[in-house]
Design a protein around this motif. Structure first.
Motif, short mmCIF file in Angstrom:
data_model
loop_
_atom_site.label_atom_id
_atom_site.label_comp_id
_atom_site.label_asym_id
_atom_site.label_seq_id
_atom_site.Cartn_x
_atom_site.Cartn_y
_atom_site.Cartn_z
N LEU A 136 0.93 7.24 9.19
CA LEU A 136 1.75 6.92 8.03
C LEU A 136 0.92 6.87 6.75
O LEU A 136 1.39 7.21 5.67
CB LEU A 136 2.45 5.57 8.24
N ARG A 137 -0.32 6.43 6.89
CA ARG A 137 -1.20 6.29 5.72
C ARG A 137 -1.90 7.59 5.35
O ARG A 137 -2.56 7.65 4.32
CB ARG A 137 -2.26 5.23 6.00
N LYS A 138 -1.84 8.58 6.18
CA LYS A 138 -2.62 9.81 5.99
C LYS A 138 -2.40 10.39 4.59
O LYS A 138 -1.29 10.56 4.13
CB LYS A 138 -2.23 10.86 7.04
N GLY A 139 -3.50 10.67 3.93
CA GLY A 139 -3.43 11.28 2.61
C GLY A 139 -3.24 10.29 1.47
O GLY A 139 -3.24 10.68 0.31
N GLY A 145 -3.10 4.67 -5.44
CA GLY A 145 -3.82 5.01 -6.65
C GLY A 145 -3.13 4.51 -7.90
O GLY A 145 -1.99 4.02 -7.86
N PRO A 146 -3.78 4.64 -9.06
CA PRO A 146 -3.21 4.10 -10.31
C PRO A 146 -1.92 4.80 -10.73
O PRO A 146 -1.17 4.24 -11.54
CB PRO A 146 -4.33 4.34 -11.32
N ASP A 147 -1.67 5.99 -10.22
CA ASP A 147 -0.45 6.70 -10.58
C ASP A 147 0.66 6.55 -9.55
O ASP A 147 1.72 7.18 -9.67
CB ASP A 147 -0.75 8.20 -10.77
N ALA A 148 0.43 5.74 -8.53
CA ALA A 148 1.44 5.54 -7.49
C ALA A 148 2.66 4.83 -8.07
O ALA A 148 2.55 4.00 -8.99
CB ALA A 148 0.87 4.74 -6.34
N PRO A 149 3.84 5.12 -7.56
CA PRO A 149 5.05 4.40 -8.02
C PRO A 149 4.91 2.91 -7.81
O PRO A 149 4.24 2.44 -6.88
CB PRO A 149 6.16 4.99 -7.14
#
Length: 266
Positions: A136-139, A145-149
């Motif tokens: 599920l966490r892959k990638g 990251g700072p641009d994640a929703p």
């Protein structure tokens, strides 16, 4: 000479929803003889059909004693008088604390494995949990990251959860930032005005219970409705979020799907 290995308990009773789930997942056939009545409620129990195959208890010391268990599994906050009385009656009681992180999910699985004498099965479950969580966490990396929703958990009475909670770790594992936590809010009530100011990309509310509830009315407030566009809505399924079991992986998957909808602009 090594001391003898204690025999696995043969008659186990669970009097807590979360121990119900773990015991049903790990117990040998016929080993678990009773689970709590809450395990029948599909709103909070991940396995109500399986629970119905067991004798149902109301977590009262008298009825538990009558079942002649050699082990009772309970929550850390199960009624203290019940736990104390069972112990005075000579019944072993193992208590399980609330889970606050994904690491503690592994710990509770291992603890139940030890209590039931099912260590090998618990080890296999933990290994599968780690494999599925890694998939599920892959990638996504170790953290969003700072641009994640940015997501906001917002349930009855306006309560939210910070990063240092199982719910917060579910969001992070799904690649979502916790907007209230970034604004300095941990577990507790999030003022509606703050929710409006932080403008999360996703508002995650809880499933409603039948009937009316003033505590739940805040989730229908126009501010919340305005933030929850077609892509920016999700609902917590309590049966996957409330206990530290492998079912939290389904919650992570649901949140990852919501994140992908936001990123795709659907």
């Amino acid at each position: 000479m090594a001391p003898p290995v204690a025999a696995a308990p043969q008659r186990v009773v669970s009097i807590n929803l979360c121990t119900d789930q773990l015991a049903m997942l790990l117990a040998a056939p016929g080993q678990l003889i009773s689970v709590s009545r809450i395990a029948l409620d599909p709103r909070v129990s991940a396995m109500p059909e399986r629970a119905a195959r067991h004798h149902i208890n109301a977590a009262r010391a008298e009825e538990v004693h009558a079942m002649t268990p050699d082990l009772v599994v309970a929550g850390e906050y199960t009624n203290r008088d019940t736990v104390a009385l069972l112990r005075r009656l000579g019944i072993e009681v193992v208590q399980f604390d609330i889970v606050h992180s994904l690491d503690e999910v592994r710990e509770r699985i291992a603890q139940m494995g030890r209590a039931l004498g099912r260590e090998a099965q618990a080890d296999a479950m933990i290994a599968q949990f780690d494999t599925d969580l890694a998939r599920l966490r892959k990638g996504q990396g170790a953290a969003p990251g700072p641009d994640a929703p940015r997501a906001a958990l917002y349930s009855a009475n306006g309560y939210t959860s910070g990063d240092k909670s199982l719910s917060g770790e579910i969001l992070a594992a799904a690649g979502l930032r916790n907007a209230p936590a970034e604004a300095g809010y941990g577990w507790g009530k999030l003022p509606l005005e703050i929710l409006a100011m932080i403008q999360p990309n996703l508002v995650v509310t809880a499933e409603r219970y039948p009937g009316g509830s003033r505590a739940e009315e805040v989730m229908d407030h126009p501010v919340v409705a305005g933030l929850r566009g077609p892509a920016a809505r999700a609902t917590i399924s309590d049966q996957d979020w409330v206990c530290g079991t492998p079912f939290v992986l389904r919650a992570i998957g649901d949140m990852a799907d919501a994140r992908r909808r936001i990123e795709a602009g659907e």
